[in-house]
Design a protein around this motif. Structure first.
Motif, short mmCIF file in Angstrom:
data_model
loop_
_atom_site.label_atom_id
_atom_site.label_comp_id
_atom_site.label_asym_id
_atom_site.label_seq_id
_atom_site.Cartn_x
_atom_site.Cartn_y
_atom_site.Cartn_z
N GLU A 58 -2.47 -15.04 -3.88
CA GLU A 58 -1.41 -14.04 -3.95
C GLU A 58 -1.27 -13.54 -5.38
O GLU A 58 -1.34 -14.32 -6.32
CB GLU A 58 -0.08 -14.63 -3.49
CG GLU A 58 -0.08 -15.11 -2.07
CD GLU A 58 1.24 -15.75 -1.66
OE1 GLU A 58 2.24 -15.60 -2.40
OE2 GLU A 58 1.26 -16.40 -0.61
N ARG B 56 -9.35 -3.95 3.46
CA ARG B 56 -10.12 -4.85 2.59
C ARG B 56 -10.97 -4.01 1.65
O ARG B 56 -11.74 -3.16 2.08
CB ARG B 56 -10.97 -5.78 3.43
CG ARG B 56 -10.14 -6.68 4.30
CD ARG B 56 -11.01 -7.62 5.08
NE ARG B 56 -10.63 -9.02 5.00
CZ ARG B 56 -9.45 -9.51 5.29
NH1 ARG B 56 -8.47 -8.72 5.64
NH2 ARG B 56 -9.20 -10.80 5.23
N THR C 31 1.50 -6.26 -4.52
CA THR C 31 1.70 -6.59 -3.10
C THR C 31 0.40 -7.03 -2.42
O THR C 31 0.41 -7.40 -1.25
CB THR C 31 2.27 -5.38 -2.35
OG1 THR C 31 1.41 -4.25 -2.58
CG2 THR C 31 3.67 -5.05 -2.82
N ASP C 32 -0.73 -6.98 -3.13
CA ASP C 32 -2.02 -7.33 -2.56
C ASP C 32 -2.25 -8.84 -2.58
O ASP C 32 -1.58 -9.58 -3.29
CB ASP C 32 -3.16 -6.67 -3.34
CG ASP C 32 -3.17 -5.16 -3.21
OD1 ASP C 32 -2.63 -4.63 -2.21
OD2 ASP C 32 -3.74 -4.51 -4.11
N ARG C 33 -3.24 -9.24 -1.82
CA ARG C 33 -3.79 -10.58 -1.92
C ARG C 33 -5.25 -10.44 -2.32
O ARG C 33 -5.84 -9.38 -2.18
CB ARG C 33 -3.67 -11.33 -0.60
CG ARG C 33 -2.22 -11.67 -0.28
CD ARG C 33 -2.09 -12.52 0.94
NE ARG C 33 -0.69 -12.84 1.17
CZ ARG C 33 -0.23 -13.35 2.28
NH1 ARG C 33 -1.06 -13.63 3.29
NH2 ARG C 33 1.06 -13.62 2.41
N PRO D 68 5.05 -6.65 5.26
CA PRO D 68 3.60 -6.54 5.03
C PRO D 68 2.84 -7.34 6.09
O PRO D 68 3.28 -8.40 6.51
CB PRO D 68 3.41 -7.14 3.64
CG PRO D 68 4.58 -8.03 3.43
CD PRO D 68 5.72 -7.45 4.23
N ASP D 69 1.70 -6.81 6.51
CA ASP D 69 0.85 -7.46 7.51
C ASP D 69 -0.54 -7.62 6.91
O ASP D 69 -1.26 -6.65 6.71
CB ASP D 69 0.80 -6.61 8.78
CG ASP D 69 -0.08 -7.21 9.86
OD1 ASP D 69 -0.65 -8.30 9.65
OD2 ASP D 69 -0.21 -6.58 10.93
N TYR D 70 -0.91 -8.88 6.59
CA TYR D 70 -2.20 -9.17 5.97
C TYR D 70 -3.26 -9.51 7.01
O TYR D 70 -4.34 -9.95 6.66
CB TYR D 70 -2.05 -10.32 4.98
CG TYR D 70 -1.18 -9.97 3.80
CD1 TYR D 70 -1.71 -9.31 2.70
CD2 TYR D 70 0.18 -10.26 3.80
CE1 TYR D 70 -0.92 -8.97 1.62
CE2 TYR D 70 0.97 -9.93 2.73
CZ TYR D 70 0.43 -9.28 1.64
OH TYR D 70 1.23 -8.95 0.59
N VAL E 224 -7.06 -7.55 -0.54
CA VAL E 224 -6.51 -7.36 0.79
C VAL E 224 -5.19 -6.60 0.65
O VAL E 224 -4.21 -7.14 0.15
CB VAL E 224 -6.29 -8.70 1.52
CG1 VAL E 224 -5.73 -8.47 2.92
CG2 VAL E 224 -7.57 -9.50 1.56
N ARG E 225 -5.22 -5.34 1.03
CA ARG E 225 -4.04 -4.47 0.95
C ARG E 225 -3.34 -4.49 2.30
O ARG E 225 -3.92 -4.13 3.32
CB ARG E 225 -4.47 -3.06 0.57
CG ARG E 225 -3.36 -2.08 0.54
CD ARG E 225 -3.12 -1.33 -0.76
NE ARG E 225 -3.59 -1.90 -1.98
CZ ARG E 225 -4.48 -1.32 -2.79
NH1 ARG E 225 -5.02 -0.16 -2.50
NH2 ARG E 225 -4.83 -1.90 -3.92
N PRO E 226 -2.08 -4.95 2.36
CA PRO E 226 -1.43 -5.12 3.66
C PRO E 226 -1.09 -3.80 4.35
O PRO E 226 -0.80 -2.80 3.70
CB PRO E 226 -0.15 -5.88 3.31
CG PRO E 226 0.17 -5.44 1.92
CD PRO E 226 -1.19 -5.27 1.25
N ALA F 26 -4.89 -4.99 7.91
CA ALA F 26 -4.93 -4.83 6.45
C ALA F 26 -6.24 -4.16 6.02
O ALA F 26 -7.26 -4.27 6.68
CB ALA F 26 -4.79 -6.19 5.77
#
Length: 113
Positions: free
Chosen positions: A88, A34, A77-79, A26-28, A12-14, A32
């Motif tokens: 995280e 995917r 910075t990804d999840r 950042p906005d997940y 998940v790239r914000p 975001a």
């Protein structure tokens, strides 16, 4: 390929948003990006820790390792979504080179519940 790397995750790239003070955050959420990633192995890594001073909090470490010869685009910075969990990335993503190419990546992840 080894059976060790048969798992898949979603990176998940914000997106970037600006708060009321003009700071980029950042906005997940739905904005975001995917990115599906296959040929990885995700395992618990190290003991879980608990903090019960203010509220019940459990932090569990995970390790993501990509299959030899692969280099998924994963950033600090990804999840990572895996098996119903949102993890995280903690710290830099390690890239293990060989003389002619990148052999694989490793990333420390954490789950906070």
């Amino acid at each position: 390929m080894s059976a060790l790397y048969e798992q898949s995750v979603t990176v998940v790239r914000p997106a970037t948003t600006t708060d009321e003070y003009g700071n980029e955050r950042p906005d997940y959420g739905p904005a975001a990006t995917r990115i599906p990633v296959s040929q990885v192995n995700v395992q618990p890594s190290g003991p879980s820790t608990e903090d019960t001073d203010d509220r019940q909090l459990t932090v569990t470490g995970w390790l993501l390792v990509s299959a030899p010869g692969t280099m998924p685009d994963l950033r600090e910075t990804d999840r990572v979504e895996f098996d119903g969990l949102v993890l995280e990335v903690t710290g830099k993503v390690s890239r293990w080179p060989v003389p002619t190419a990148i052999r694989h990546i490793e990333a420390q992840l954490k789950e906070v519940t």
